[in-house]
Scaffold this motif. Structure first.
Motif, PDB file in Angstrom:
ATOM      1  N   ILE A 175       0.827  -1.207   0.000  1.00  0.00           N
ATOM      2  CA  ILE A 175       0.000   0.000   0.000  1.00  0.00           C
ATOM      3  C   ILE A 175       0.862   1.259   0.000  1.00  0.00           C
ATOM      4  CG2 ILE A 175      -1.900  -1.176   1.139  1.00  0.00           C
ATOM      5  CD1 ILE A 175      -1.100   0.122   3.745  1.00  0.00           C
ATOM      6  N   ALA A 176       2.127   1.143   0.435  1.00  0.00           N
ATOM      7  CA  ALA A 176       3.010   2.319   0.406  1.00  0.00           C
ATOM      8  C   ALA A 176       3.585   2.555  -0.988  1.00  0.00           C
ATOM      9  CB  ALA A 176       4.122   2.163   1.433  1.00  0.00           C
ATOM     10  N   SER A 177       3.842   1.478  -1.730  1.00  0.00           N
ATOM     11  CA  SER A 177       4.510   1.622  -3.026  1.00  0.00           C
ATOM     12  C   SER A 177       3.552   1.703  -4.206  1.00  0.00           C
ATOM     13  CB  SER A 177       5.463   0.441  -3.236  1.00  0.00           C
ATOM     14  OG  SER A 177       4.753  -0.788  -3.242  1.00  0.00           O
ATOM     15  N   TYR A 178       2.317   1.230  -4.034  1.00  0.00           N
ATOM     16  CA  TYR A 178       1.399   1.185  -5.167  1.00  0.00           C
ATOM     17  C   TYR A 178       1.119   2.559  -5.775  1.00  0.00           C
ATOM     18  CZ  TYR A 178      -2.597  -0.055  -8.065  1.00  0.00           C
ATOM     19  OH  TYR A 178      -3.437  -0.216  -9.129  1.00  0.00           O
ATOM     20  N   PRO A 179       0.861   3.604  -4.993  1.00  0.00           N
ATOM     21  CA  PRO A 179       0.572   4.912  -5.621  1.00  0.00           C
ATOM     22  C   PRO A 179       1.747   5.478  -6.411  1.00  0.00           C
ATOM     23  CG  PRO A 179      -0.169   4.885  -3.347  1.00  0.00           C
ATOM     24  CD  PRO A 179       0.669   3.674  -3.532  1.00  0.00           C
ATOM     25  N   LEU A 180       2.989   5.047  -6.085  1.00  0.00           N
ATOM     26  CA  LEU A 180       4.156   5.599  -6.771  1.00  0.00           C
ATOM     27  C   LEU A 180       4.299   5.058  -8.188  1.00  0.00           C
ATOM     28  CD1 LEU A 180       6.745   5.394  -3.852  1.00  0.00           C
ATOM     29  CD2 LEU A 180       5.333   7.344  -4.537  1.00  0.00           C
ATOM     30  N   GLY A 181       3.716   3.884  -8.471  1.00  0.00           N
ATOM     31  CA  GLY A 181       3.877   3.293  -9.790  1.00  0.00           C
ATOM     32  C   GLY A 181       2.688   3.484 -10.712  1.00  0.00           C
ATOM     33  N   THR A 182       1.674   4.197 -10.285  1.00  0.00           N
ATOM     34  CA  THR A 182       0.494   4.422 -11.115  1.00  0.00           C
ATOM     35  C   THR A 182       0.772   5.536 -12.131  1.00  0.00           C
ATOM     36  OG1 THR A 182      -0.916   3.809  -9.246  1.00  0.00           O
ATOM     37  CG2 THR A 182      -1.962   4.947 -11.096  1.00  0.00           C
ATOM     38  N   PRO A 183       0.467   5.320 -13.401  1.00  0.00           N
ATOM     39  CA  PRO A 183       0.692   6.378 -14.407  1.00  0.00           C
ATOM     40  C   PRO A 183      -0.050   7.663 -14.056  1.00  0.00           C
ATOM     41  CG  PRO A 183       0.256   4.275 -15.477  1.00  0.00           C
ATOM     42  CD  PRO A 183      -0.007   4.072 -14.029  1.00  0.00           C
ATOM     43  N   LEU A 184       0.624   8.786 -14.206  1.00  0.00           N
ATOM     44  CA  LEU A 184       0.016  10.062 -13.836  1.00  0.00           C
ATOM     45  C   LEU A 184      -1.147  10.425 -14.737  1.00  0.00           C
ATOM     46  CD1 LEU A 184       3.275  12.125 -13.146  1.00  0.00           C
ATOM     47  CD2 LEU A 184       1.775  11.014 -11.490  1.00  0.00           C
ATOM     48  N   GLU A 185      -1.149   9.933 -15.986  1.00  0.00           N
ATOM     49  CA  GLU A 185      -2.233  10.287 -16.894  1.00  0.00           C
ATOM     50  C   GLU A 185      -3.566   9.642 -16.508  1.00  0.00           C
ATOM     51  OE1 GLU A 185       0.428   7.112 -18.795  1.00  0.00           O
ATOM     52  OE2 GLU A 185       0.640   9.046 -17.769  1.00  0.00           O
ATOM     53  N   HIS A 186      -3.562   8.718 -15.549  1.00  0.00           N
ATOM     54  CA  HIS A 186      -4.809   8.128 -15.084  1.00  0.00           C
ATOM     55  C   HIS A 186      -5.603   9.075 -14.199  1.00  0.00           C
ATOM     56  CE1 HIS A 186      -3.361   3.686 -15.755  1.00  0.00           C
ATOM     57  NE2 HIS A 186      -3.467   4.390 -16.890  1.00  0.00           N
ATOM     58  N   GLY A 187      -4.987  10.144 -13.788  1.00  0.00           N
ATOM     59  CA  GLY A 187      -5.701  11.190 -13.064  1.00  0.00           C
ATOM     60  C   GLY A 187      -6.027  10.826 -11.623  1.00  0.00           C
ATOM     61  N   VAL A 188      -7.017  11.551 -11.108  1.00  0.00           N
ATOM     62  CA  VAL A 188      -7.397  11.375  -9.703  1.00  0.00           C
ATOM     63  C   VAL A 188      -7.963   9.979  -9.453  1.00  0.00           C
ATOM     64  CG1 VAL A 188      -8.925  12.220  -7.881  1.00  0.00           C
ATOM     65  CG2 VAL A 188      -7.798  13.844  -9.409  1.00  0.00           C
ATOM     66  N   TRP A 189      -8.750   9.469 -10.385  1.00  0.00           N
ATOM     67  CA  TRP A 189      -9.346   8.154 -10.186  1.00  0.00           C
ATOM     68  C   TRP A 189      -8.282   7.067 -10.059  1.00  0.00           C
ATOM     69  CZ3 TRP A 189     -13.506   5.695  -8.728  1.00  0.00           C
ATOM     70  CH2 TRP A 189     -13.630   4.341  -9.022  1.00  0.00           C
ATOM     71  N   GLY A 190      -7.335   7.038 -10.979  1.00  0.00           N
ATOM     72  CA  GLY A 190      -6.332   5.979 -10.956  1.00  0.00           C
ATOM     73  C   GLY A 190      -5.274   6.162  -9.897  1.00  0.00           C
TER      74      GLY A 190
END
Length: 527
Positions: free
Chosen positions: A318-333
């Motif tokens: 849960i600490a590392s997951y937000p760091l690897g999400t593509p920024l273009e997915h926006g607030v939802w992703g």
């Protein structure tokens, strides 16, 4: 019922089960998983928002390799742990039902055996009837005492094995269960319980923060261990003259007293043949096994290395997951999806913690108080049936036999049944009021979360009150259990128990400068 002084009304919702429809269960708060998820979800949502803002500001995105593999591993570990904890929950349900069913068999069978007539009794008229009734009273109260002692013991075991220090609410429930148990025992039996209950007071010098003349008394639990009675830093909470031992499980003592009682009529003219012991001894063995296995469930939780591994991998994911999400997915992703995933995984972990101890104090745990109350009511009904209604039932059998043309055979049915006595359950027992904190605890474990019940409680116990603080419940509240069975013993003993219940209502573990013995009125004669 008139409300006492210092009373205030409020509404409360607590639940184990919910009668709401499918959509309604989504919005039930108290008694569900929502209270355990609100704060972690909000904190993690704030963390994801901060990480999204920082990563977008710095145009940073960590490699996403291995994240799905880590997520699958964490999910498998958590689901497997939840399954094992739920199996413990189901096993505790089975053990509880086994213990109570064995008590029902013992109490009901004993009442049936002792309800036979005085034809076999070589004694003056009425004496056989008295000994039969007296033995039934003893059997009934010891069966109920074992059920109460089982609830007391699971609390004591939980405090000993899973808590480093006694809590104020926990000690208050333990002491109230002990007082309730004493209300079913004779004075000598109560002294035996006090000497083996496993409650101690640890004496500690407080010279670091207070004058050395003052000492702090910290309640402690210890049993099945050799413990010196001459220890200057620990003493038995109630008994002054105690041997070098740390107590023993109170349910075992209750079973041994019950076993000795069942031996009394064995082979006697006014009793039953020796072969009848085969009816009772297997039931005593079932109750003993249920007690032992319930204690093992409490003292042997999930292996700590496995538990630690689950928490470490969950934290890393849960600490590392937000760091690897593509920024273009926006607030939802970047915010909503990680928050939902963490809520699901943390929810699995929290549910596993809740059901790991199925006889604990969580609202989802087994409501032993409710089961004990049902057992008390059943025993009262069967006792009165054997004392007051059995002869009438057998006379109706004779009438049926006569209507079938079998008069000669019908006369042999119940020929040893004695005349209906004038005794009933209420002549030997009374329904005593439960203390306010116990009633609230029962409500939190067995209420219906979809129905709001307004009740009032005494906010302060007046000094001139001669009874315990009680919870005043609305007349239409049919769910709440407010009373328990107590023996109509000598007035001296009953008065001492009432005074101790009043002192227990004011009990505060933070008052460490005074011992429990000195704080409970009547302590000079034992709790």
């Amino acid at each position: 019922q008139a409300l006492p002084r210092h009373a205030k009304c409020r509404s409360c919702r607590a639940m184990v089960r919910s009668s709401a429809h499918w959509w309604g269960q989504l919005f039930v708060y108290y008694g569900g998983i929502a209270p355990d998820l609100v704060v972690p979800t909000l904190l993690y949502s704030a963390y994801c928002s901060a990480m999204y803002y920082i990563c977008e500001l710095m145009r940073f995105q960590a490699a996403h390799d291995g994240t799905h593999l880590l997520a699958g591993c964490v999910t498998f570990l958590l689901v497997f742990r939840l399954q094992q904890c739920y199996l413990r929950f189901v096993k505790a349900q089975t053990l509880t039902m086994d213990a109570l069913c064995s008590l029902r068999t013992i109490a009901f069978s004993f009442c049936a055996f002792m309800s036979q007539g005085e034809a076999r009794v070589d004694a003056p008229e009425g004496v056989g009837q008295q000994v039969h009734t007296l033995l039934k009273v003893h059997a009934v109260r010891l069966c109920i005492a074992f059920a109460v002692s089982l609830k007391y013991h699971v609390r004591v075991a939980e405090m000993r094995y899973n808590h480093l220090a006694a809590t104020n609410q926990g000690m208050r429930h333990i002491l109230s269960d002990l007082i309730r148990l004493k209300g079913l025992l004779s004075e000598k039996e109560a002294l035996l319980v006090e000497s083996t209950c496993g409650l101690y007071e640890q004496t500690m010098d407080r010279s670091g923060c207070l004058p050395s003349a003052r000492r702090a008394y910290m309640p402690a639990v210890d049993y099945n261990r050799i413990r010196s009675s001459q220890s200057p830093r620990a003493r038995h909470m109630f008994s002054r003259d105690c041997e070098d031992h740390g107590g023993v499980g109170v349910p075992l003592l209750m079973l041994q007293l019950l076993r000795g009682l069942l031996m009394e009529p064995l082979g006697q003219k006014w009793g039953y043949p020796e072969r009848f012991l085969q009816v009772f001894e297997p039931q005593l063995a079932v109750a003993t096994l249920a007690y032992q296995q319930m204690e093992l469930i409490i003292r042997m939780p999930a292996p700590f290395p496995y538990l630690q591994l689950c928490k470490v991998l969950l934290t890393l994911f849960i600490a590392s997951y937000p760091l690897g999400t593509p920024l273009e997915h926006g607030v939802w992703g970047n915010i909503m999806v990680p928050t939902i995933l963490s809520m699901a995984l943390v929810g699995l972990e929290r549910v596993a913690n809740i059901v790991e101890n199925p006889v604990g104090d969580h609202s989802a745990a087994l409501s032993l108080y409710e089961l004990i109350h049902e057992f008390e009511f059943e025993v009262e009904s069967m006792f009165d049936f054997s004392e007051r209604n059995l002869q009438g039932v057998q006379e109706s059998w004779h009438e049926l036999g006569s209507s079938f043309g079998m008069i000669a055979g019908a006369k042999l049915i119940g020929e040893t049944c004695r005349a209906a006595p004038e005794t009933r359950f209420a002549d030997f027992f009374e329904w005593a009021s439960l203390p306010a904190h116990t009633v609230e605890y029962i409500k939190a474990q067995s209420g219906d979360g979809t129905k709001e019940k307004v009740y009032c409680d005494s906010a302060e116990l007046s000094s001139d009150s001669e009874d315990t603080a009680r919870l005043i419940v609305a007349p239409d509240d049919a769910y709440l259990i407010k009373r328990c069975v107590a023996l109509r013993g000598p007035e001296k003993v009953s008065a001492r128990i009432r005074s101790q219940a009043i002192a227990l209502a004011r009990f505060d573990i933070d008052d460490a400068a005074a011992s429990v013995r000195s704080r409970l009125r009547g302590s000079s004669e034992g709790l």
